[in-house]
Structures are given as C-alpha cells and as structure tokens.
Write a protein that holds these residues in place. Structure first.
Motif, mmCIF file in Angstrom:
data_model
loop_
_atom_site.group_PDB
_atom_site.id
_atom_site.type_symbol
_atom_site.label_atom_id
_atom_site.label_comp_id
_atom_site.label_asym_id
_atom_site.label_seq_id
_atom_site.Cartn_x
_atom_site.Cartn_y
_atom_site.Cartn_z
ATOM 1 N N MET A 143 29.049 10.379 3.450
ATOM 2 C CA MET A 143 28.192 9.381 4.088
ATOM 3 C C MET A 143 27.004 9.072 3.179
ATOM 4 O O MET A 143 26.348 9.990 2.684
ATOM 5 C CB MET A 143 27.705 9.897 5.450
ATOM 6 N N SER A 144 26.744 7.791 2.959
ATOM 7 C CA SER A 144 25.633 7.415 2.090
ATOM 8 C C SER A 144 24.307 7.658 2.794
ATOM 9 O O SER A 144 24.228 7.662 4.030
ATOM 10 C CB SER A 144 25.748 5.941 1.701
ATOM 11 N N ALA A 145 23.277 7.842 1.993
ATOM 12 C CA ALA A 145 21.948 8.106 2.551
ATOM 13 C C ALA A 145 21.442 6.885 3.302
ATOM 14 O O ALA A 145 21.656 5.739 2.884
ATOM 15 C CB ALA A 145 20.990 8.479 1.427
ATOM 16 N N ARG A 146 20.774 7.128 4.419
ATOM 17 C CA ARG A 146 20.204 6.043 5.211
ATOM 18 C C ARG A 146 18.806 5.711 4.691
ATOM 19 O O ARG A 146 18.017 6.606 4.393
ATOM 20 C CB ARG A 146 20.130 6.433 6.690
ATOM 21 N N THR A 147 18.510 4.428 4.591
ATOM 22 C CA THR A 147 17.205 3.985 4.120
ATOM 23 C C THR A 147 16.209 4.025 5.272
ATOM 24 O O THR A 147 16.425 3.418 6.323
ATOM 25 C CB THR A 147 17.269 2.557 3.558
ATOM 26 N N VAL A 148 15.122 4.764 5.046
ATOM 27 C CA VAL A 148 14.065 4.905 6.052
ATOM 28 C C VAL A 148 12.778 4.339 5.481
ATOM 29 O O VAL A 148 12.339 4.748 4.408
ATOM 30 C CB VAL A 148 13.825 6.384 6.427
ATOM 31 N N ILE A 149 12.167 3.397 6.192
ATOM 32 C CA ILE A 149 10.860 2.908 5.780
ATOM 33 C C ILE A 149 9.818 3.502 6.718
ATOM 34 O O ILE A 149 9.958 3.440 7.937
ATOM 35 C CB ILE A 149 10.809 1.363 5.769
ATOM 36 N N VAL A 150 8.812 4.132 6.146
ATOM 37 C CA VAL A 150 7.750 4.783 6.917
ATOM 38 C C VAL A 150 6.426 4.129 6.551
ATOM 39 O O VAL A 150 6.088 4.033 5.369
ATOM 40 C CB VAL A 150 7.674 6.304 6.626
ATOM 41 N N THR A 151 5.671 3.680 7.537
ATOM 42 C CA THR A 151 4.373 3.066 7.256
ATOM 43 C C THR A 151 3.253 4.092 7.423
ATOM 44 O O THR A 151 3.393 5.091 8.127
ATOM 45 C CB THR A 151 4.115 1.870 8.186
ATOM 46 N N GLY A 152 2.122 3.829 6.766
ATOM 47 C CA GLY A 152 0.955 4.696 6.895
ATOM 48 C C GLY A 152 1.145 6.065 6.281
ATOM 49 O O GLY A 152 0.874 7.087 6.926
ATOM 50 N N CYS A 153 1.586 6.105 5.022
ATOM 51 C CA CYS A 153 1.952 7.383 4.384
ATOM 52 C C CYS A 153 0.894 7.961 3.451
ATOM 53 O O CYS A 153 1.183 8.907 2.710
ATOM 54 C CB CYS A 153 3.259 7.223 3.608
ATOM 55 N N SER A 154 -0.314 7.428 3.460
ATOM 56 C CA SER A 154 -1.323 7.951 2.535
ATOM 57 C C SER A 154 -1.842 9.317 2.964
ATOM 58 O O SER A 154 -2.387 10.068 2.148
ATOM 59 C CB SER A 154 -2.496 6.967 2.406
#
Length: 314
Positions: A1-12
C-alpha cells in the motif's frame, strides 16, 4: 500500500509539530507528511524534531489558512493535488472580558479558527469527493462543546467549527469521506503559555472593576491550577490523533482527556442547559474550596500513576 499524503496546518510548534513528526516517523511508513506553517522563518524547531524524516517522509511548505491564494499555491505544489488526510490544526486563542476585545481581533480569531478551516475544506473536499475517499481531521476543543468563563470568543469560534463539521459529516459519508473532531482540554504548549502571558498584561480599562477583579484574581489563578491538574502535553494529544487517523472506523468526536469527560457530559445530560451553567457557576463562585481540593487530588493521583509503572495512567 502506498503512503497516504497528510497535510497538517500550524506545524511551527505545539500539537501540529508533534503530530507531523509522529506521522512522519511512523514505523510502517504509512504517511507522506506535508507539514505547513504560515511563517517559514519558524521552521527550525520542526526541522530539528523531524531529523532523518525531513525531506524523506516529511516536507515543509508555507500555508496561511487566512489566504486563499496561499492555500491554492500549497495544494498545487502537491502531485495531482492529492491529499488523503487533512489535519486542520492552525488556530488562534483569545481570553478575557469581551468588552475589552476589539472587533478586529474577534474577526481575526474567526478568520483563523473557522474560516481557515472552511477555506481548506472548499479546496480539498471536491478532490476527495471525486476519489470517493478521504479523512478530514479537525483540531477542535472541549470548548467547542461547552462555553467557559472568559473564553467567549474562542469558544464561539470552536462552536462554529463543530456545527460546520457536524453538518458536513452527513454529506461526506455519502462519498466515503470521514470527518473527525479532536477535542482536547487544557494542553501545555507555547500557544497556551503566550495566550495567558498576554492576558495577564491586558488592558482592562473597558470593563467594570468587579469583572476585572474576577478575571485577574479568580479566572487566571484557576486556569493555572486546571492546567497543572488536567493538562496534557502536545505529544499526548498527537498520539491520540494518530489513533483516530489509523482507525478503521474513525470516530466523529474524540476527546483526548478522559478527566474532562464529566464536564462535557453535563452539556448533554440536561436539554435546558441549566445543569451545565449552574454547575460551573457554583464551582467557580460558591464551591471554590471543593473545586481546588478536587484539582489537588487529581494532580496527586496523576503524579502517583506516572511514578508507578504498573499503575493506571490518568
């Protein structure tokens, strides 16, 4: 299974940083993390925490949830704009008497906490619908369930988030898209620390003397005690969030702190709302000694559990 793309906001910093790193360092390599922040000048802490995962399973991109152009630029840089999981974590806090807050500041809170989420969903949801798959994870708060003294505006913004997601979740299921609200209680982060530091110095000249005294001498000391008794770390909240993301059937609402559940349960126990309002009023203004004693007991039990490897963790 290919890796799922996760976008996370506010990562500083805080929860966003902890979650992005935890997902990127997943031993099964199930995720490709796009960790975003409004100001790339604050990326150093995330880079250090990511270690070998940087530019491997984690890449850092600029994204300002208050700007449609910024959101589009970020999404267009992702191959085929394919986002499997959106984690909306970016947020802004505000505490204090409402008459001491400017309308511009109040609008800014809503622009970040509510409209920021809305902008992201408007861009990402259509692609998820076309693929008939996706997961939208939203960092809400227990204050999206019940209001708290001197958190009027922040709580209102989270109520808006909860209502938006609850309505949207019904439609989303038709397209095999899950929506999950993560609802932490108090969390030890730089976000919270700065919020309370600023509150302690705020100009209270626009309110009456009794309200100013209530905020300075009652609310702020109580908040500190609540944080020490009930507070979680950002890493703890991130760990709970990973469980939701990896769940075969993700829950719609997930509270990360079991100690806070009795408070939120009051909201649903009485349809009139009187039980919830009266209970919090009495805790703050009539039974403060009992409340303080309860917090001290909880703090003691948590300390014992942490120092007893075989004990139950609170």
């Amino acid at each position: 299974m290919s890796a799922r793309t996760v976008i996370v906001t506010g990562c500083s910093s805080g929860i966003g940083l902890a979650l992005a790193v935890k997902l990127a360092k997943d031993q099964l390599k199930r995720f490709k993390v796009v960790a975003t922040m409004r100001d790339l000048g604050k990326r150093r802490r995330l880079e250090d925490a990511a270690g070998d995962a940087l530019n491997n399973t984690l890449e850092i991109k600029e994204l300002d949830v208050c700007s449609e152009d910024s959101i589009c630029t970020c999404l267009n840089s992702i191959p085929e704009r394919k986002v499997d999981i959106l984690v909306n974590n970016a947020g802004m806090g505000l505490i204090g008497p409402v008459e001491c807050q400017s309308i511009d500041t109040i609008k800014m809170v809503f622009d970040t906490n509510f409209f920021g989420l809305t902008r992201l969903v408007k861009e990402i949801l259509p692609d998820m619908k076309r693929r008939q798959n996706g997961h939208i994870v939203v960092m809400s708060s227990v204050m999206g369930i019940h209001g708290l003294l001197f958190n009027d505006v922040y709580s209102a913004s989270k109520f808006a988030v909860e209502g938006f997601c609850e309505s949207l979740a019904i439609q989303a299921l038709k397209f095999n898209i899950n929506i999950s609200l993560i609802e932490p209680g108090p969390v030890f982060t730089e976000f919270e620390t700065k919020l309370y530091e600023d509150a302690a110095k705020m100009d209270l000249s626009s309110t009456d003397q009794e309200t100013a005294k209530m905020f300075q001498q009652l609310y702020l000391p109580y908040s500190e005690k609540v944080f020490h008794a009930l507070g979680q770390t950002a890493e703890d909240v991130a760990e709970h969030t990973v469980k939701v993301i990896t769940s075969e059937k993700p829950p719609f609402r997930y509270q990360t702190n079991n100690l806070y559940i009795p408070f939120t349960t009051l909201k649903f126990a009485d349809p009139t709302g009187n039980m919830h309002v009266d209970t919090f009023y009495k805790m703050v203004f009539q039974h403060d000694r009992i409340f303080n004693a309860s917090l001290n007991l909880i703090k003691l039990l948590r300390w014992r559990s942490r120092n007893n490897p075989g004990g139950k963790h609170f």
